[in-house]
Design a protein around this motif. Structure first.
Motif, PDB file in Angstrom:
ATOM      1  N   GLY A 208       0.845  -1.183   0.000  1.00 18.75           N
ATOM      2  CA  GLY A 208       0.000   0.000   0.000  1.00 18.75           C
ATOM      3  C   GLY A 208       0.881   1.234   0.000  1.00 18.75           C
ATOM      4  O   GLY A 208       2.068   1.170  -0.318  1.00 18.75           O
ATOM      5  N   ASN A 209       0.302   2.357   0.353  1.00 21.38           N
ATOM      6  CA  ASN A 209       1.050   3.608   0.384  1.00 21.38           C
ATOM      7  C   ASN A 209       1.150   4.094   1.825  1.00 21.38           C
ATOM      8  O   ASN A 209       0.205   4.669   2.363  1.00 21.38           O
ATOM      9  CB  ASN A 209       0.353   4.660  -0.488  1.00 21.38           C
ATOM     10  N   PRO A 210       2.294   3.864   2.493  1.00 27.35           N
ATOM     11  CA  PRO A 210       2.404   4.223   3.914  1.00 27.35           C
ATOM     12  C   PRO A 210       2.407   5.717   4.174  1.00 27.35           C
ATOM     13  O   PRO A 210       2.105   6.153   5.284  1.00 27.35           O
ATOM     14  CB  PRO A 210       3.733   3.584   4.333  1.00 27.35           C
ATOM     15  N   SER A 211       2.754   6.543   3.167  1.00 28.11           N
ATOM     16  CA  SER A 211       2.837   7.985   3.380  1.00 28.11           C
ATOM     17  C   SER A 211       1.478   8.671   3.287  1.00 28.11           C
ATOM     18  O   SER A 211       1.280   9.756   3.826  1.00 28.11           O
ATOM     19  CB  SER A 211       3.791   8.611   2.364  1.00 28.11           C
ATOM     20  N   ASN A 212       0.534   8.048   2.609  1.00 27.49           N
ATOM     21  CA  ASN A 212      -0.806   8.640   2.450  1.00 27.49           C
ATOM     22  C   ASN A 212      -1.807   7.515   2.284  1.00 27.49           C
ATOM     23  O   ASN A 212      -1.962   6.960   1.200  1.00 27.49           O
ATOM     24  CB  ASN A 212      -0.839   9.570   1.231  1.00 27.49           C
ATOM     25  N   ILE A 213      -2.478   7.165   3.363  1.00 28.31           N
ATOM     26  CA  ILE A 213      -3.379   6.019   3.323  1.00 28.31           C
ATOM     27  C   ILE A 213      -4.515   6.219   2.334  1.00 28.31           C
ATOM     28  O   ILE A 213      -5.081   5.261   1.808  1.00 28.31           O
ATOM     29  CB  ILE A 213      -3.934   5.708   4.736  1.00 28.31           C
ATOM     30  N   TYR A 214      -4.849   7.489   2.026  1.00 30.34           N
ATOM     31  CA  TYR A 214      -5.912   7.744   1.055  1.00 30.34           C
ATOM     32  C   TYR A 214      -5.446   7.524  -0.384  1.00 30.34           C
ATOM     33  O   TYR A 214      -6.227   7.646  -1.323  1.00 30.34           O
ATOM     34  CB  TYR A 214      -6.482   9.153   1.245  1.00 30.34           C
ATOM     35  N   SER A 215      -4.190   7.211  -0.539  1.00 28.61           N
ATOM     36  CA  SER A 215      -3.682   6.746  -1.825  1.00 28.61           C
ATOM     37  C   SER A 215      -3.343   5.259  -1.741  1.00 28.61           C
ATOM     38  O   SER A 215      -2.622   4.728  -2.576  1.00 28.61           O
ATOM     39  CB  SER A 215      -2.433   7.544  -2.231  1.00 28.61           C
ATOM     40  N   GLY A 216      -3.868   4.632  -0.718  1.00 31.13           N
ATOM     41  CA  GLY A 216      -3.590   3.223  -0.495  1.00 31.13           C
ATOM     42  C   GLY A 216      -4.582   2.321  -1.196  1.00 31.13           C
ATOM     43  O   GLY A 216      -5.109   2.645  -2.255  1.00 31.13           O
ATOM     44  N   ILE A 217      -4.887   1.196  -0.580  1.00 27.59           N
ATOM     45  CA  ILE A 217      -5.774   0.212  -1.177  1.00 27.59           C
ATOM     46  C   ILE A 217      -7.218   0.647  -0.968  1.00 27.59           C
ATOM     47  O   ILE A 217      -7.692   0.756   0.163  1.00 27.59           O
ATOM     48  CB  ILE A 217      -5.540  -1.174  -0.557  1.00 27.59           C
ATOM     49  N   SER A 218      -7.915   0.913  -2.056  1.00 29.76           N
ATOM     50  CA  SER A 218      -9.308   1.349  -1.992  1.00 29.76           C
ATOM     51  C   SER A 218     -10.232   0.157  -2.132  1.00 29.76           C
ATOM     52  O   SER A 218     -10.097  -0.645  -3.055  1.00 29.76           O
ATOM     53  CB  SER A 218      -9.602   2.357  -3.113  1.00 29.76           C
ATOM     54  N   THR A 219     -11.194   0.019  -1.202  1.00 30.49           N
ATOM     55  CA  THR A 219     -12.148  -1.089  -1.286  1.00 30.49           C
ATOM     56  C   THR A 219     -13.490  -0.618  -1.830  1.00 30.49           C
ATOM     57  O   THR A 219     -14.516  -1.268  -1.626  1.00 30.49           O
ATOM     58  CB  THR A 219     -12.352  -1.743   0.090  1.00 30.49           C
ATOM     59  N   HIS A 220     -13.511   0.518  -2.510  1.00 30.84           N
ATOM     60  CA  HIS A 220     -14.734   0.975  -3.173  1.00 30.84           C
ATOM     61  C   HIS A 220     -15.164  -0.046  -4.214  1.00 30.84           C
ATOM     62  O   HIS A 220     -14.404  -0.933  -4.600  1.00 30.84           O
ATOM     63  CB  HIS A 220     -14.496   2.332  -3.838  1.00 30.84           C
ATOM     64  N   SER A 221     -16.380   0.084  -4.701  1.00 35.62           N
ATOM     65  CA  SER A 221     -16.929  -0.809  -5.726  1.00 35.62           C
ATOM     66  C   SER A 221     -16.943  -2.245  -5.225  1.00 35.62           C
ATOM     67  O   SER A 221     -17.618  -2.546  -4.249  1.00 35.62           O
ATOM     68  CB  SER A 221     -16.160  -0.676  -7.042  1.00 35.62           C
ATOM     69  N   SER A 222     -16.148  -3.128  -5.860  1.00 36.57           N
ATOM     70  CA  SER A 222     -16.221  -4.560  -5.537  1.00 36.57           C
ATOM     71  C   SER A 222     -15.107  -5.028  -4.616  1.00 36.57           C
ATOM     72  O   SER A 222     -14.906  -6.232  -4.445  1.00 36.57           O
ATOM     73  CB  SER A 222     -16.187  -5.374  -6.835  1.00 36.57           C
TER      74      SER A 222
END
Length: 276
Positions: A208-222
């Motif tokens: 994932g992206n440790p510096s910005n979790i909002y650029s990490g793994i997105s569980t939106h959609s499916s």
């Protein structure tokens, strides 16, 4: 008569000079030339494509490292993907070639051992952040190798693959995998046995992206299914540590030893990021 003797001596000196020049000419077999290798994967091999339910294939633009006794780490590229791909580059003819996928800077060859193999300690694929359902991994993570005495390469996977699933939850997250023994980092690879030896390796892999979790793994959609490459081996203190956007955390630890083999996928479970 003296004139003719002088001319004969001069001719002998000229022949001698040409002979010395010939000794300095490079062996034609050591000269670099355009070469191609046809590459595929061994039966049952785990690749990026098989993880998404497709046939084994390469992607257009993929690059591999070619090494041999006469060739330092040389980059070969394929322009078109497929189950079998043709990689092109420039190298010297040799009796045996070694190949590593993907291309990696700094590889060296000694006998059958390739040094400088890198399994990333931070594995990240930007598509894990997208809203679409994407199953995949960091394209630089899964290492494969091949040897040939001709022009056909059959790749074998050097890594074990760990699978972590995050169902739809409209949350962001990331995770780390750790153990008491090196999981990733720099290794040497014995191509005759497929053995990876850490030099020195790392006991932690961040996904994932440790510096910005909002650029990490997105569980939106499916949701997302994430695959992580590690060195095969037996591990103690193996831990999966997950954190979501609310700083909620969950750890899953195997207190006893666990063994992962090269070319196999191991399911570490499904975790809803909103329920940590």
């Amino acid at each position: 008569m003296k004139k003719y003797i002088f001319m004969a001596v001069a001719g002998m000196l000229a022949l001698s000079s040409c002979s010395n020049d010939d000794n300095d000419i490079q062996n034609p077999q050591d000269a670099r030339r355009q070469m191609t290798f046809t590459a595929g994967y061994s039966d049952g091999a785990t690749t990026r494509a098989t993880l998404s339910g497709k046939s084994v294939s390469f992607d257009g633009g993929d690059k591999i490292s070619i090494l041999s006794a006469k060739n330092t780490n040389t980059q070969f590229t394929t322009s078109e993907g497929g189950a079998s791909a043709t990689f092109s580059g420039t190298a010297a003819d040799d009796s045996k070639f070694y190949a590593v996928y993907p291309y990696t800077d700094g590889l060296t060859l000694s006998g059958d051992v390739i040094s400088g193999i890198v399994i990333p300690t931070s594995q990240w694929n930007s598509n894990w952040h997208s809203g679409s359902n994407y199953s995949g991994w960091d394209p630089k993570a899964p290492i494969a190798y091949a040897t040939t005495t001709g022009s056909s390469l059959t790749f074998h996977n050097a890594c074990a693959i760990l699978k972590v699933t995050f169902p739809e939850a409209y949350y962001y997250g990331r995770f780390t995998i750790s153990a008491n023994e090196p999981l990733a980092g720099t290794f040497s690879l014995n191509t005759s046995t497929g053995t990876l030896t850490p030099t020195p390796g790392s006991t932690t892999v961040t996904v994932g992206n440790p510096s910005n979790i909002y650029s990490g793994i997105s569980t939106h959609s499916s949701g997302k299914t994430v695959y992580v490459a590690i060195a095969p081996g037996t591990y103690t203190g193996f831990n999966l540590h997950i954190i979501n956007e609310d700083d909620d955390e969950k750890s899953k630890t195997k207190s006893t030893s666990v063994t992962f083999e090269a070319g196999k996928i191991y399911d570490l479970g499904s975790y809803n990021l909103s329920d940590l």
